[in-house]
Design an enzyme around this catalytic site. Structure first.
Site, mmCIF file in Angstrom:
data_model
loop_
_atom_site.group_PDB
_atom_site.id
_atom_site.type_symbol
_atom_site.label_atom_id
_atom_site.label_comp_id
_atom_site.label_asym_id
_atom_site.label_seq_id
_atom_site.Cartn_x
_atom_site.Cartn_y
_atom_site.Cartn_z
ATOM 1 N N LEU A 98 20.643 -32.510 32.968
ATOM 2 C CA LEU A 98 19.894 -31.348 33.451
ATOM 3 C C LEU A 98 20.644 -30.068 33.108
ATOM 4 C CD1 LEU A 98 19.287 -32.732 37.037
ATOM 5 C CD2 LEU A 98 18.078 -33.314 34.962
ATOM 6 N N ASP A 99 20.560 -29.651 31.852
ATOM 7 C CA ASP A 99 21.342 -28.503 31.401
ATOM 8 C C ASP A 99 20.459 -27.274 31.272
ATOM 9 O OD1 ASP A 99 23.578 -28.028 28.566
ATOM 10 O OD2 ASP A 99 23.605 -27.280 30.605
ATOM 11 N N GLY A 100 20.982 -26.119 31.644
ATOM 12 C CA GLY A 100 20.266 -24.878 31.360
ATOM 13 C C GLY A 100 19.661 -24.197 32.562
ATOM 14 N N ARG A 290 18.965 -34.250 26.309
ATOM 15 C CA ARG A 290 19.866 -33.184 26.733
ATOM 16 C C ARG A 290 19.151 -31.894 26.436
ATOM 17 N NH1 ARG A 290 25.897 -31.995 27.485
ATOM 18 N NH2 ARG A 290 25.574 -29.859 28.144
ATOM 19 N N THR A 291 18.836 -31.134 27.447
ATOM 20 C CA THR A 291 18.046 -29.923 27.235
ATOM 21 C C THR A 291 18.935 -28.769 26.803
ATOM 22 O OG1 THR A 291 18.261 -29.583 29.600
ATOM 23 C CG2 THR A 291 16.211 -30.519 28.813
#
Lengths: 346, 322
Positions: A98-100, A290-291
């Protein structure tokens, strides 16, 4: 003649649609907004299509008529799309980094912690899509051991958010049981604050009888820590076994010690290690998301993603949507025959 | 035949969302200037509490010793324009994928694809030596899953490795390249094993580029054998099971021979988006770069594209981006 009739028909259909639209807007203004305003000090009273579709107040779940209609239509189209996708192989286990969230908050000039909240809502919709598609295991990388290095108030905010959401989950136990979702909290839970750990263990216990979908939430987790923990546990286990053997040998007379030396080259093997992984409750990952466009693993599921598809869309996590999921499943279906052949050979 | 291609390499020139090259928060600080006492003091005060200082000893490049303590002189580093020295990776790993597909696309036999792959590897090694900043280059030559390919191909590959080692050995000595081979070499043919041992022994003390070739390598098997050695040590009473930590495991992995065991950049050619059981533990914080071109076509321009993309990445290691 036929052309004139067709034109007349089109005109009729269009005017029906337009009057329906006008009626909906009228209904919305009268019943939900107490009147239509073009200019107002109260921004919520000004008509906008966005608010019309999404509803006036998403936090309090005030569904608008239009949102209910669109929701049903959307759900129908989604089910249709998933039925088409299910013709091919459907991934069994999806993992998300959960990136960003913070970049999203900065981009839309929101408050510091609101990015994480938006991420949570995006996560809920992704889980709904996974459930509808038939994905059995979903893993999310909620909090890494490295994230404890961040600013203390940010860490505190995330811990509070987790505590709040897990308690909310416990309250909605009936929904979890209705969808058959089993929740695991994966990682070194001893590193979490006491109240978060207690509530996490309660949630795990409450959902342990559900069998439909499994949601694995990685908190205080890094893959290297998981491997170290597995090595420690298997060493300890072998150590205890040897102590027990020695104890029984000293009773029997001690002829078996030489056999034990021969066995030492098989002290620990792959199966033993995998038994002690925190992630041992789930099979290997099929697709890793992977966002925010970064392509790195960040110490997440290094062992379990050795042969899985890596997908990194540019979208930030709160912007992750159905189209990313569909695209990744299509790519998975493209490489699936090759990976299956290799798995069978090995 | 049209196929579904997914291109994910970040295009550095047109990507507005990434901010330009911030100072990376790396855990290893390698100074580029010679470490005189006052520089050492400055480094000690200036770096964060977690930084480890690694001294660049005996840096002899291409047979020429630098003026002071053996660091390569400025004019030897012919870095192309647009690349910044401070943000170059120290350890680059490559999965050399796509040799067979490249050959099939051109209607050539598969063995010619492998030979073209060896030429590409020589090109990349030459570039690394020329630039001088990339200190370790790890290549995935043969996976433990590849034994299931046709026997003819596997035998050809083994002969190719042997021939490559024999032919290139004097080149390695001349260019001061050190070669190591990781993986389970017990399953390889005996002549190849002897060649590997001889090459490793001969180039053991070279201090230029360190080439690590992974033959019959599997990341999972690497971790398991590290845990096995640690378990044996625990059984002999040298360590307690509770004392096992990440540092101990890293000391037992196959990549312990390298000065920089963790790759900074992993390049995989021919568009496949997976890691395929290569260097699992060491890839924890590695930037991954996927390119559509096949390995025999991989040349300076593709390498530069990968390095540009690497320099644009913000490596945070889980912490906050300052």
């Amino acid at each position: 003649m036929a052309v004139t009739e067709a034109k007349y028909l089109i005109f009729l259909v269009v005017s029906i649609i337009r009057s329906a639209e006008a009626a909906l807007v009228e209904m919305w203004t009268v019943y939900y907004r107490q009147g239509l305003a073009i200019i107002s000090d109260y921004k919520e009273r000004i008509f906008s299509w966005y608010r019309f579709v999404m509803g006036p107040d998403t936090e309090n779940n005030g569904d608008s008529v239009a949102s209910k209609l669109f929701g049903t239509l959307n759900g129908f189209m989604r089910k249709f799309l998933f039925r088409i996708l299910s013709v091919g192989p459907v991934p069994n286990h999806l993992a998300f980094i959960l990136d960003g969230n913070r970049r999203y908050a900065k981009k839309w000039k929101l408050q510091e912690g609101t990015g994480h909240k938006c991420g949570f809502w995006a996560l809920m919709s992704i889980l709904k899509y996974c459930n509808e598609l038939g994905v059995k295991y979903v893993t999310i990388y909620a909090f890494s051991i490295d994230n404890f290095k961040r600013r203390p108030n940010e860490v505190q905010y995330v811990m509070d958010l987790m505590h709040e959401k897990i308690e909310g989950l416990l309250k909605e136990e009936s929904i979890m049981n209705q969808y058959g979702v089993r929740v695991y909290f994966i990682g070194n839970l001893k590193l979490l604050p006491e109240r978060v750990r207690v509530v996490a263990e309660k949630a795990m216990k409450a959902t342990e009888n559900n069998k439909n979908t499994v949601l694995l939430i990685c908190v205080a987790y890094t893959s290297t820590d998981e491997i170290v923990h597995a090595a420690q546990e298997s060493c300890q286990h072998e150590w205890d076994e040897i102590q027990a053997m020695k104890a029984s040998e000293s009773n029997d007379g001690g002829e078996i010690i030489s056999n034990e030396n021969q066995e030492e080259h098989r002290f620990i093997n792959l199966v033993d290690l995998e038994k002690y992984f925190y992630m041992g409750v789930a099979p290997d990952v099929d697709i890793l998301f992977r966002t925010s466009g970064e392509t790195r693993l960040s110490n997440f599921l290094l062992w379990q993603t050795s042969t899985c598809l890596l997908y990194s869309p540019r979208a930030l996590f709160p912007e992750l949507g159905l189209r990313h999921l569909v695209w990744s499943v299509l790519n998975f279906q493209r490489v699936y025959p090759y990976l299956e052949r290799r798995r069978k050979q090995v | 035949m049209p196929s579904l291609q997914l291109s994910l390499s970040i295009s550095p020139l047109t990507d507005p969302t990434l901010s330009p090259q911030p100072k990376p928060q790396s855990l290893l600080l390698v100074p580029h200037t010679p470490l005189r006492p006052k520089h050492l003091l400055c480094c000690l005060f200036a770096t964060a509490k977690n930084a480890i200082i690694v001294e660049d000893q005996n840096a002899v490049v291409n047979g020429r010793v630098g003026a002071d303590t053996g660091v390569p002189a400025e004019e030897d580093l012919l870095l192309p324009a647009g690349l910044q020295k401070e943000f170059m990776p120290k350890h680059v790993a490559v999965i050399m994928d796509g040799n067979r597909r490249w050959a099939r696309m051109r209607g050539l036999p598969v063995v010619l694809g492998y030979e073209a792959g060896i030429r590409a590897l020589r090109r990349v090694m030459g570039l690394c030596c020329k630039w001088g900043i990339i200190r370790v280059l790890t290549v995935f030559a043969f996976s433990s899953d590849n034994w299931f390919r046709p026997k003819v191909e596997v035998d050809f590959l083994m002969r190719l490795f042997g021939r490559g080692l024999k032919d290139e050995l004097e080149n390695f000595v001349r260019k001061n390249i050190r070669i190591s081979v990781i993986g389970d070499s017990s399953k390889l043919p005996k002549p190849l094993q002897e060649l590997i041992m001889a090459a490793t022994e001969t180039t053991k003390n070279n201090s230029g580029l360190h080439l690590i070739v992974a033959v019959n390598y599997s990341g999972q098997r690497d971790i398991v054998q590290a845990c096995q050695s640690i378990a044996l040590k625990a059984k002999d009473g040298l360590i307690e099971p509770e004392d096992i930590n990440e540092f101990l495991i890293e000391q037992e992995l196959d990549t312990r021979c390298a000065a920089f065991p963790h790759p900074d950049l992993l390049i995989r050619t021919s568009g496949e988006l997976r890691v395929s059981n290569f260097l699992l533990w060491q890839l924890a914080y590695t930037e991954l770069f996927f390119t559509q071109s096949h390995w025999p076509e991989f040349g300076e321009s593709e390498f530069l594209e990968a390095l540009h993309s690497f320099q644009q990445r913000q490596r945070r290691y889980g912490g906050k981006n300052t």
